[in-house]
Design an enzyme around this catalytic site. Structure first.
Site, short mmCIF file in Angstrom:
data_model
loop_
_atom_site.label_atom_id
_atom_site.label_comp_id
_atom_site.label_asym_id
_atom_site.label_seq_id
_atom_site.Cartn_x
_atom_site.Cartn_y
_atom_site.Cartn_z
N LYS A 107 0.86 -1.19 0.25
CA LYS A 107 -0.08 0.14 0.04
C LYS A 107 0.75 1.31 -0.18
O LYS A 107 0.30 2.27 -0.19
CB LYS A 107 -0.86 -0.03 1.19
CG LYS A 107 -1.82 -1.25 1.36
CD LYS A 107 -2.52 -1.16 2.77
CE LYS A 107 -3.39 -2.27 2.80
NZ LYS A 107 -3.91 -2.62 4.32
N GLY A 108 1.90 0.94 0.42
CA GLY A 108 2.85 2.33 0.73
C GLY A 108 3.19 3.30 -0.59
O GLY A 108 3.38 4.44 -0.35
N GLU B 196 7.74 2.00 -6.31
CA GLU B 196 7.82 1.64 -4.85
C GLU B 196 7.93 2.76 -3.88
O GLU B 196 8.20 3.89 -4.30
CB GLU B 196 9.16 0.76 -4.77
CG GLU B 196 8.90 -0.58 -4.90
CD GLU B 196 8.23 -1.54 -3.45
OE1 GLU B 196 7.79 -0.66 -2.66
OE2 GLU B 196 8.41 -2.57 -3.54
N ASP B 197 7.51 2.53 -2.72
CA ASP B 197 7.70 3.54 -1.57
C ASP B 197 9.08 3.62 -0.99
O ASP B 197 9.81 4.85 -1.10
CB ASP B 197 6.93 3.31 -0.54
CG ASP B 197 6.78 2.18 -0.02
OD1 ASP B 197 7.54 0.98 -0.68
OD2 ASP B 197 6.00 1.66 1.09
N ASP C 120 14.48 -1.57 0.73
CA ASP C 120 15.26 -1.71 1.79
C ASP C 120 16.20 -2.90 1.71
O ASP C 120 17.18 -2.68 1.10
CB ASP C 120 14.19 -2.07 3.07
CG ASP C 120 14.45 -2.06 4.35
OD1 ASP C 120 15.47 -1.30 4.70
OD2 ASP C 120 14.13 -3.05 5.21
P1 IMP Z 1 12.37 -4.89 1.36
O1 IMP Z 1 11.90 -6.23 0.74
O2 IMP Z 1 13.21 -5.21 2.65
O3 IMP Z 1 13.32 -3.84 0.25
O4 IMP Z 1 11.32 -4.26 1.92
C1 IMP Z 1 10.51 -3.10 1.38
C2 IMP Z 1 9.05 -2.81 2.08
O5 IMP Z 1 9.48 -2.58 3.35
C3 IMP Z 1 8.92 -1.38 1.70
O6 IMP Z 1 7.98 -1.49 0.30
C4 IMP Z 1 8.10 -1.12 2.71
O7 IMP Z 1 6.81 -1.40 2.77
C5 IMP Z 1 8.79 -1.70 4.00
N1 IMP Z 1 9.79 -0.86 4.63
C6 IMP Z 1 11.10 -0.87 4.63
N2 IMP Z 1 11.81 0.14 5.37
C7 IMP Z 1 10.74 0.76 5.67
C8 IMP Z 1 10.72 1.86 6.68
O8 IMP Z 1 11.60 2.36 7.01
N3 IMP Z 1 9.35 2.31 7.08
C9 IMP Z 1 8.23 1.88 6.63
N4 IMP Z 1 8.09 0.69 5.85
C10 IMP Z 1 9.39 0.06 5.57
MG MG Z 2 6.08 -1.17 -0.24
#
Ligand code: IMP
Ligand code: MG
Length: 176
Positions: free
Chosen positions: A45-46, A100-101, A104
């Site tokens: 949703k972000g 993407e929001d 990470d």
């Molecule tokens: P990844 O698979 O670890 O790259 O996860 C990415 C997802 O984790 C993003 O699309 C966000 O929804 C969530 N996420 C990662 N870091 C943050 C943060 O600092 N605040 C809020 N959501 C986060």
């Molecule tokens: Mg996300």
């Protein structure tokens, strides 16, 4: 779950800074896709707020679709990516831009890119509002980045903590 308000520790990215990078990205993407049509995928949703802002800065014909995946419980990544809602349309032959929001660890996005690539899009690129390069666990090519941020948990501008704080217009760090 009941909501227990946390205090905002500080603003990390102001709404003005967000507006600046959205304008910059809109110009760049419009230039890169000149003469083409874009199929925008909002990763729910972000990314809903970022997509709504970015699309208004685009100068190319585009359609939108939504996809929902989950890989997060609270603040810790589980490493498991589940598809909750798939795309409405076939993306074969389309120029796809994943919105993407935040990137990470890269685990979610890597999984999505692998999945969507099997559907034969004409091209597949990624735009993210925020990037936390220090946290990366999977190598991933992110084509357009709004802003790099340090290794901190942020909320606001669509980003949440347990489903809350998405409505904040600035990106902030909460105090614990
Ligand atoms: P990844 O698979 O670890 O790259 O996860 C990415 C997802 O984790 C993003 O699309 C966000 O929804 C969530 N996420 C990662 N870091 C943050 C943060 O600092 N605040 C809020 N959501 C986060
Ligand atoms: Mg996300």
């Amino acid at each position: 779950m009941t909501f227990t308000a946390k205090k905002v520790d500080r603003t990390l990215v102001s709404r003005e800074e967000i507006r600046e990078f959205v304008t910059r990205l809109g110009k760049q993407i419009s230039k890169d896709y000149e003469g083409e049509e874009l199929y925008l995928i909002c990763v729910l949703k972000g990314s809903f707020m970022f997509m709504a802002d970015l699309i208004r800065e685009l100068d190319v014909p585009c359609q939108i679709d939504f996809m929902s995946v989950s890989s997060y419980a609270g603040e810790k990544s589980t490493g498991i990516v589940k598809i909750n809602k798939d795309l409405d349309r076939n993306i074969s032959g389309k120029h796809v831009l994943l919105i993407e929001d935040i990137v990470d660890t890269g685990i979610t996005l890597n999984h999505l890119v692998n999945l969507l690539s099997t559907r034969n899009p004409a091209s597949l690129k990624i735009v993210t509002a925020f990037d936390k390069p220090e946290r990366r666990q999977v190598e991933i090519d992110v084509h357009y980045i709004g802003m790099e941020i340090p290794n901190e948990f942020i909320v606001g501008y669509g980003l949440d903590l347990d489903g809350y704080y998405r409505e904040l217009p600035d990106v902030v760090v909460l105090s614990d």
